[in-house]
Design a protein around this motif. Structure first.
Motif, PDB file in Angstrom:
ATOM      1  N   PHE A 187       0.830  -1.205   0.000  1.00 30.58           N
ATOM      2  CA  PHE A 187       0.000   0.000   0.000  1.00 30.58           C
ATOM      3  C   PHE A 187       0.865   1.255   0.000  1.00 30.58           C
ATOM      4  O   PHE A 187       0.453   2.296   0.529  1.00 30.58           O
ATOM      5  CB  PHE A 187      -0.923  -0.012   1.223  1.00 30.58           C
ATOM      6  N   SER A 188       2.048   1.156  -0.593  1.00 30.35           N
ATOM      7  CA  SER A 188       2.983   2.279  -0.551  1.00 30.35           C
ATOM      8  C   SER A 188       2.453   3.514  -1.294  1.00 30.35           C
ATOM      9  O   SER A 188       2.668   4.647  -0.849  1.00 30.35           O
ATOM     10  CB  SER A 188       4.339   1.860  -1.129  1.00 30.35           C
ATOM     11  N   THR A 189       1.752   3.303  -2.403  1.00 34.04           N
ATOM     12  CA  THR A 189       1.279   4.448  -3.190  1.00 34.04           C
ATOM     13  C   THR A 189       0.297   5.319  -2.417  1.00 34.04           C
ATOM     14  O   THR A 189       0.509   6.538  -2.294  1.00 34.04           O
ATOM     15  CB  THR A 189       0.657   3.970  -4.511  1.00 34.04           C
ATOM     16  N   PRO A 190      -0.799   4.767  -1.865  1.00 33.85           N
ATOM     17  CA  PRO A 190      -1.694   5.639  -1.075  1.00 33.85           C
ATOM     18  C   PRO A 190      -1.027   6.174   0.186  1.00 33.85           C
ATOM     19  O   PRO A 190      -1.331   7.291   0.622  1.00 33.85           O
ATOM     20  CB  PRO A 190      -2.875   4.721  -0.743  1.00 33.85           C
TER      21      PRO A 190
ATOM     22  N   SER B 184       3.355  13.130  -0.832  1.00 36.02           N
ATOM     23  CA  SER B 184       4.074  12.954  -2.092  1.00 36.02           C
ATOM     24  C   SER B 184       3.383  13.750  -3.196  1.00 36.02           C
ATOM     25  O   SER B 184       2.149  13.761  -3.305  1.00 36.02           O
ATOM     26  CB  SER B 184       4.119  11.470  -2.477  1.00 36.02           C
ATOM     27  N   GLY B 185       4.183  14.423  -4.002  1.00 31.54           N
ATOM     28  CA  GLY B 185       3.629  15.243  -5.070  1.00 31.54           C
ATOM     29  C   GLY B 185       4.319  15.005  -6.390  1.00 31.54           C
ATOM     30  O   GLY B 185       4.856  13.921  -6.647  1.00 31.54           O
ATOM     31  N   ASP B 186       4.322  16.019  -7.226  1.00 26.55           N
ATOM     32  CA  ASP B 186       4.887  15.898  -8.568  1.00 26.55           C
ATOM     33  C   ASP B 186       6.383  16.180  -8.605  1.00 26.55           C
ATOM     34  O   ASP B 186       7.058  15.781  -9.548  1.00 26.55           O
ATOM     35  CB  ASP B 186       4.167  16.858  -9.523  1.00 26.55           C
TER      36      ASP B 186
ATOM     37  N   LEU C 156       7.641   8.154   5.348  1.00 29.14           N
ATOM     38  CA  LEU C 156       7.008   6.846   5.393  1.00 29.14           C
ATOM     39  C   LEU C 156       7.975   5.794   5.919  1.00 29.14           C
ATOM     40  O   LEU C 156       7.611   4.952   6.751  1.00 29.14           O
ATOM     41  CB  LEU C 156       6.500   6.459   4.007  1.00 29.14           C
ATOM     42  N   ALA C 157       9.224   5.823   5.445  1.00 28.09           N
ATOM     43  CA  ALA C 157      10.212   4.837   5.888  1.00 28.09           C
ATOM     44  C   ALA C 157      10.488   4.966   7.382  1.00 28.09           C
ATOM     45  O   ALA C 157      10.574   3.962   8.106  1.00 28.09           O
ATOM     46  CB  ALA C 157      11.499   5.000   5.089  1.00 28.09           C
TER      47      ALA C 157
END
Length: 318
Positions: free
Chosen positions: A182-185, A192-194, A206-207
């Motif tokens: 589920f790393s993306t959500p 996280s952005g562009d 997150l890490a």
């Protein structure tokens, strides 16, 4: 007035002052080490099946880079399985053959059991993964060596500390892989952005959060296992036992990290002739993996020590 008779039929010939024969010792083999070994092998199988698609050759040479990124998960699972099987084998065989629980015999049995585990996992790699022969050989050797090393770790004593550490490691690996799914959500939730800076910041947050939670889980599980083992044996472990058990999961992750470095380097050397791998990203992943192991080590050790301190009488804590 006569004195009451004293019953002596239970020990009619025992003289005054003699000691009763000591009760037989409880079995040294923890009742849960068999289930621990089974669970570790099941997790190894799940890991091999889950990452099979990343190791196939359908994506061309990019599969080598994916293999280099995901190889640590396979090594971690195999190191855990080798250690759990090695621990169980030395304890079970040691009850029947005393030489298997003493000195070099224990290390031979543990290493052999772990090597067998690694060999079976290597066979699965050779049969199922559709990479080039050289790439499959690199992965198979790395997995086999990790199994043998894990088996050697399974010969470390005291056994209850190792069993508690391996139980904590299993939960940590499951947790880390669930987070990876589920790393993306989760990265989006951490901002996280562009831009590259936003993605880098989100990955770091997150890490770090994941490592702290994993350390807390490792410490709590290790503490619970030591408490259960102490309740069965009737003794009272001191705080260094809890400290060592809580740190074991992080130590195993660090050992797995260094086991993967050679295999990852070999896979990337096979791929660099056709593609240009982003070495900065791979270096970031490797550093994050090592940092996770260190955080789990310290947080796990601190958690078990605090949990142990909370069980002491208030007068002792003061």
């Amino acid at each position: 007035m006569t004195e009451p008779a004293i019953a002596t039929s239970a020990h009619p010939q025992r003289k005054a002052g003699t000691k009763l024969p000591a009760a037989p010792e409880a079995p040294r083999t923890p009742s849960t080490t068999g289930w621990l070994a089974f669970s570790a092998l099941a997790w190894l199988l799940v890991t091999l099946l889950f990452y099979r698609t990343a190791f196939t050759g359908e994506a061309g040479d990019w599969s080598l880079v994916m293999a280099a990124i995901l190889l640590p998960q396979v090594i971690q699972a195999n190191l855990l399985a080798g250690a759990a099987v090695g621990l169980w084998s030395t304890l079970v065989l040691g009850r029947r053959k005393p030489w298997a629980e003493r000195g070099i015999g224990r290390w031979v049995v543990g290493t052999a059991a772990g090597l067998l585990t690694g060999t079976l996992a290597s066979g699965a790699v050779l049969l199922a993964y559709g990479m080039s022969a050289r790439a499959v050989g690199v992965v198979a050797v790395a997995v086999g060596v990790a199994g043998a090393l894990g088996g050697a770790l399974g010969a470390i004593r005291p056994a209850r500390i190792l069993a508690a550490g391996l139980s904590a490691t299993l939960l940590v690996l499951v947790f880390l892989n669930v987070v990876a799914l589920f790393s993306t959500p989760l990265l989006d939730a951490f901002g996280s952005g562009d831009t590259a800076a936003e993605r880098y910041s989100a990955n770091g947050l997150l890490a770090g959060t994941t490592a702290i939670i994993a350390g807390l889980l490792a410490g709590l599980v290790a503490y619970w296992r030591i408490r259960r083992a102490a309740a069965r044996s009737g003794d009272t472990p001191k705080w260094p036992v809890y400290l060592a058990a809580g740190a074991s999961a992080g130590l195993l992750l660090i050992v797995a990290h260094f086991c993967t470095r050679l295999g990852v380097a070999q896979l990337l050397s096979l791929a660099e002739g056709e593609i240009s791998a982003d070495t900065e990203i791979l270096s970031f992943i490797a550093a994050s993996r090592l940092n996770t192991g260190l955080v789990v080590l310290f947080v796990g050790a601190i958690t078990t020590t605090i949990a142990y301190g909370r069980t002491l009488p208030k007068a002792v804590r003061d």
